[in-house]
Enzyme design. Structure first.
Site, PDB file in Angstrom:
ATOM      1  N   HIS A 394       1.774   8.051 -25.262  1.00 45.79           N
ATOM      2  CA  HIS A 394       1.186   8.061 -23.915  1.00 45.79           C
ATOM      3  C   HIS A 394       2.009   8.962 -22.984  1.00 45.79           C
ATOM      4  O   HIS A 394       1.481   9.904 -22.381  1.00 45.79           O
ATOM      5  CB  HIS A 394       1.132   6.626 -23.373  1.00 45.79           C
ATOM      6  CG  HIS A 394       0.586   6.515 -21.981  1.00 45.79           C
ATOM      7  ND1 HIS A 394      -0.692   6.064 -21.722  1.00 45.79           N
ATOM      8  CD2 HIS A 394       1.132   6.794 -20.753  1.00 45.79           C
ATOM      9  CE1 HIS A 394      -0.911   6.078 -20.417  1.00 45.79           C
ATOM     10  NE2 HIS A 394       0.180   6.509 -19.802  1.00 45.79           N
ATOM     11  N   GLU A 395       3.302   8.681 -22.919  1.00 46.98           N
ATOM     12  CA  GLU A 395       4.161   9.467 -22.019  1.00 46.98           C
ATOM     13  C   GLU A 395       4.254  10.918 -22.493  1.00 46.98           C
ATOM     14  O   GLU A 395       4.355  11.839 -21.683  1.00 46.98           O
ATOM     15  CB  GLU A 395       5.552   8.842 -21.897  1.00 46.98           C
ATOM     16  CG  GLU A 395       5.565   7.386 -21.392  1.00 46.98           C
ATOM     17  CD  GLU A 395       4.779   7.148 -20.104  1.00 46.98           C
ATOM     18  OE1 GLU A 395       4.537   8.122 -19.354  1.00 46.98           O
ATOM     19  OE2 GLU A 395       4.383   5.991 -19.857  1.00 46.98           O
ATOM     20  N   HIS A 398       1.468  12.865 -20.952  1.00 47.68           N
ATOM     21  CA  HIS A 398       1.771  13.304 -19.581  1.00 47.68           C
ATOM     22  C   HIS A 398       2.721  14.504 -19.610  1.00 47.68           C
ATOM     23  O   HIS A 398       2.542  15.473 -18.883  1.00 47.68           O
ATOM     24  CB  HIS A 398       2.462  12.179 -18.806  1.00 47.68           C
ATOM     25  CG  HIS A 398       1.549  11.071 -18.394  1.00 47.68           C
ATOM     26  ND1 HIS A 398       0.369  11.281 -17.728  1.00 47.68           N
ATOM     27  CD2 HIS A 398       1.662   9.720 -18.529  1.00 47.68           C
ATOM     28  CE1 HIS A 398      -0.207  10.106 -17.476  1.00 47.68           C
ATOM     29  NE2 HIS A 398       0.549   9.153 -17.957  1.00 47.68           N
ATOM     30  N   HIS A 401       1.090  17.716 -20.666  1.00 45.17           N
ATOM     31  CA  HIS A 401       0.243  18.172 -19.564  1.00 45.17           C
ATOM     32  C   HIS A 401       1.102  18.911 -18.527  1.00 45.17           C
ATOM     33  O   HIS A 401       0.779  20.020 -18.094  1.00 45.17           O
ATOM     34  CB  HIS A 401      -0.438  16.953 -18.942  1.00 45.17           C
ATOM     35  CG  HIS A 401      -1.556  17.271 -17.992  1.00 45.17           C
ATOM     36  ND1 HIS A 401      -2.203  16.313 -17.272  1.00 45.17           N
ATOM     37  CD2 HIS A 401      -2.135  18.454 -17.619  1.00 45.17           C
ATOM     38  CE1 HIS A 401      -3.137  16.882 -16.512  1.00 45.17           C
ATOM     39  NE2 HIS A 401      -3.107  18.177 -16.707  1.00 45.17           N
TER      40      HIS A 401
HETATM   41 ZN    ZN Z   1       0.256   7.101 -17.723  1.00 47.95          ZN
END
Ligand code: ZN
Length: 608
Positions: A394-395, A398, A401
């Site tokens: 998940h991290e 980010h 991105h």
């Molecule tokens: Zn998040």
């Protein structure tokens, strides 16, 4: 906490450096940090001096923008360093001081440039267009300027703006009062925990107890918590109404159709995105009803209550991951993103962008944090389980991105809006889910992974849309002159809740007061983005998994786009048109397929 539960965490110094992030690429020494800190401090008064220059010519406007952005850019680097240092050991006084000083620096920077937007908005459109045509470098800031000047029709005369700014503090009182009451003043009774021990109920303890495997523990926590909210429901209705009135007031004086249009205009999101979400979720509520009914069957309860919705229905599988094995798994799960993406993920691991293990004083949870001139660092509190692997990917979503945006866009477009942020992280989680389901046949692992997905979907797409509907209702009611009394709010909330969860769950009267304890209702049309983001990520992951590299590249283009265009346009280029219902239908198809899979698995296991 019982003494036996107290695990001795290592001090920061005792942690193997290979499990810590390396911040030296930001600043090799404290002196380097101080050097940049001073440069920002010295530049702040110079930014004040630019006031009055914007309308004098294209070159002057460009000079002002570049001067301001270059100071913010340096200040952000200072900020990242200070906040990461702070979080690695929040008990360290030196780090506390760094972070405190940086916050003060930002406050003075913000107030030194507060004149910029009003002055820019005072330039009429024709003059500004003329300036943009005259200077091609200024033209590179067109979209950046657009995002500010879009608000032109909603900016008032200088005196009126001044008056509104002065009233800002007072208008925030309702929201502040809720925060103080909810976080500090509300006192909850003592209840029993899983081991039969007396424990003081709090928001955090409630979140634990509501997941208890013992129905009586969940029930007591639920009833005792809501008894307190029920006692204060008139006060809480008043704070919520006050907050809604503020939104409606601001929207009205700024000539917006309503509070929702005002809130969504910040990210240039058409209100149809919101309506489409609500409509599609309502059309698919039978899927949620099926999931809830399945939960009831698995738990073997004659009555399923609202407090039975969070207890795990599959045991945690005996899948343990050390951080090293998790790294390999993450790389395999993200392999479909292609070699370029994967090479940057490897860099994140190899260049120590990740702070892995828990230590004394370290900030809890997990996050990704970085700015244009720093790596996108990741904070974890690693546990050897599947949840941690999910947090890691998940991290990483980010961080990738951030990496792609800052390496493909000029500074002014190097960040991205909240509307698109969670899409990158959730897409990675969905890819991990797919990878795990394809890799591990063991029924226990399959069940855990499927349920992880279904619970995530329930909590994000269904629940946040339920909140979004409620938020819209209270704003409309207030605008129509209907008083937001506690009874009115609870009546509506209970019916809304029944509609969402269906007949398989008891309509416990306590849940009518749930609105009273949700801080997000004070955020101003925020929660719907969780739902749209999750659904979009589902659809994007599907496209990536199709094996069509053009779809994967479209996704990578979204990561590379930063804030160079409006969020809806960026997502269109990635392959998801969020103004249409299709992406939601695709997400629900995925949910249904996995629900079918889960039902079959559970029935098969049940027969063994
Ligand atoms: Zn998040």
């Amino acid at each position: 906490m019982q003494l036996a539960d107290v695990k001795q965490l290592p001090t920061r110094d005792e942690v193997d450096p290979k499990f810590t992030w390396d911040l030296t690429p930001i600043y090799a020494t404290t002196a380097d940090f101080e050097g940049d800190f001073n440069k920002v401090q010295e530049a702040i008064p110079e930014l004040e001096d630019l006031r009055g220059s914007l309308a004098t010519g294209a070159d002057q406007l460009l000079h002002a923008i570049q001067s301001i952005l270059s100071v913010i850019r340096r200040a952000e680097k200072v900020y990242v360093y200070a906040s990461l240092k702070h979080d690695e050991n929040t008990g360290n006084a030196e780090n506390q001081a760094l972070s405190g000083r940086t916050q003060t620096l930002f406050t003075s920077l913000e107030s030194a440039i507060a004149w910029f937007e009003p002055e820019l908005l005072a330039i009429d459109k024709a003059t500004l267009d003329n300036m943009l045509a005259q200077n091609s470098t200024l033209g590179e800031y067109k979209h950046y300027l657009d995002t500010i000047t879009d608000q032109r029709d909603h900016v008032l005369a200088p005196n009126e703006e001044k008056l509104l700014a002065q009233a800002g503090d007072a208008l925030g009182t309702a929201s502040n009062t809720f925060g103080v009451l909810n976080d500090a003043d509300l006192e909850f009774p003592v209840v029993e925990d899983n081991d039969g021990q007396a424990v003081q109920l709090s928001q955090g303890v409630y979140d634990q107890l509501i997941q208890s495997t013992k129905p009586a523990v969940r029930e007591m926590a639920f009833k005792q918590l809501y008894a307190v909210y029920h006692q204060f429901r008139h006060t809480l209705a008043s704070t919520l109404a006050g907050n809604v009135k503020t939104h409606n007031f601001n929207a009205q004086v700024r000539y917006y159709a309503d509070a929702r249009e005002a809130a969504l205009s910040g990210n240039h999101i058409p209100v149809s995105v919101y309506d489409t979400l609500v409509k599609a979720v309502n059309a698919h509520l039978p899927l949620l009803h099926r999931y809830v009914a399945l939960r009831k069957r698995i738990l073997g309860l004659s009555d399923l209550h609202m407090y039975d919705l969070y207890t795990p229905i599959t045991g945690e599988p005996q899948l343990t991951y050390t951080y090293e094995t998790a790294r390999d798994e993450a790389l395999k799960a993200l392999d479909v993103m292609g070699p370029d993406y994967l090479s940057h993920v490897k860099t994140a691991f190899d260049s120590r962008w990740i702070d892995v293990v828990e230590n004394q004083g370290k900030r809890s949870g997990g996050y990704s944090s970085g700015m244009y001139d720093t790596a996108p660092y990741i904070l974890l509190n690693w546990q050897d389980n599947l949840e941690s692997l999910y947090t890691l990917v998940h991290e990483m979503g980010h961080s990738m991105h951030s990496y792609y945006s800052s390496h493909n866009q000029p500074y002014q477009y190097g960040d991205y809006s909240i509307f698109v942020a969670e899409i990158a992280s959730t897409t990675n989680e969905t890819l991990l889910t797919d990878y795990l389901l394809k890799t591990y046949d063991e029924p226990q692992v399959q069940a855990f992974v499927l349920n992880h997905y279904l619970d995530g979907f329930k909590g994000t797409v269904f629940r946040q849309t339920q909140f979004a509907e409620f938020e819209q209702f209270i704003h409309e009611e207030d605008a129509a002159g209907h008083p937001l009394t506690a009874d009115h709010l609870s009546d509506y909330y209970l019916k809304l809740n029944q509609r969402y969860y269906g007949d398989a769950v008891q309509s416990d009267p306590e849940i009518a007061d749930e609105w009273a304890r949700i801080p997000h209702f004070y955020y101003n049309y925020y929660v719907y983005q969780y739902a749209t983001g999750f659904a979009a990520a589902n659809t994007l992951a599907d496209r990536i998994l199709s094996g069509d590299t053009s779809k994967r590249d479209a996704y990578l283009n979204y990561l590379k786009s930063g804030s160079s265009d409006y969020p809806i346009e960026v997502m269109k280029k990635a392959g998801v048109d969020m103004s249409q219902e299709t992406y939601l239908d695709q997400a629900f198809d995925q949910f249904e397929a996995r629900l079918n899979q889960f039902e079959k698995l559970v029935e098969r296991e049940g027969k063994r």
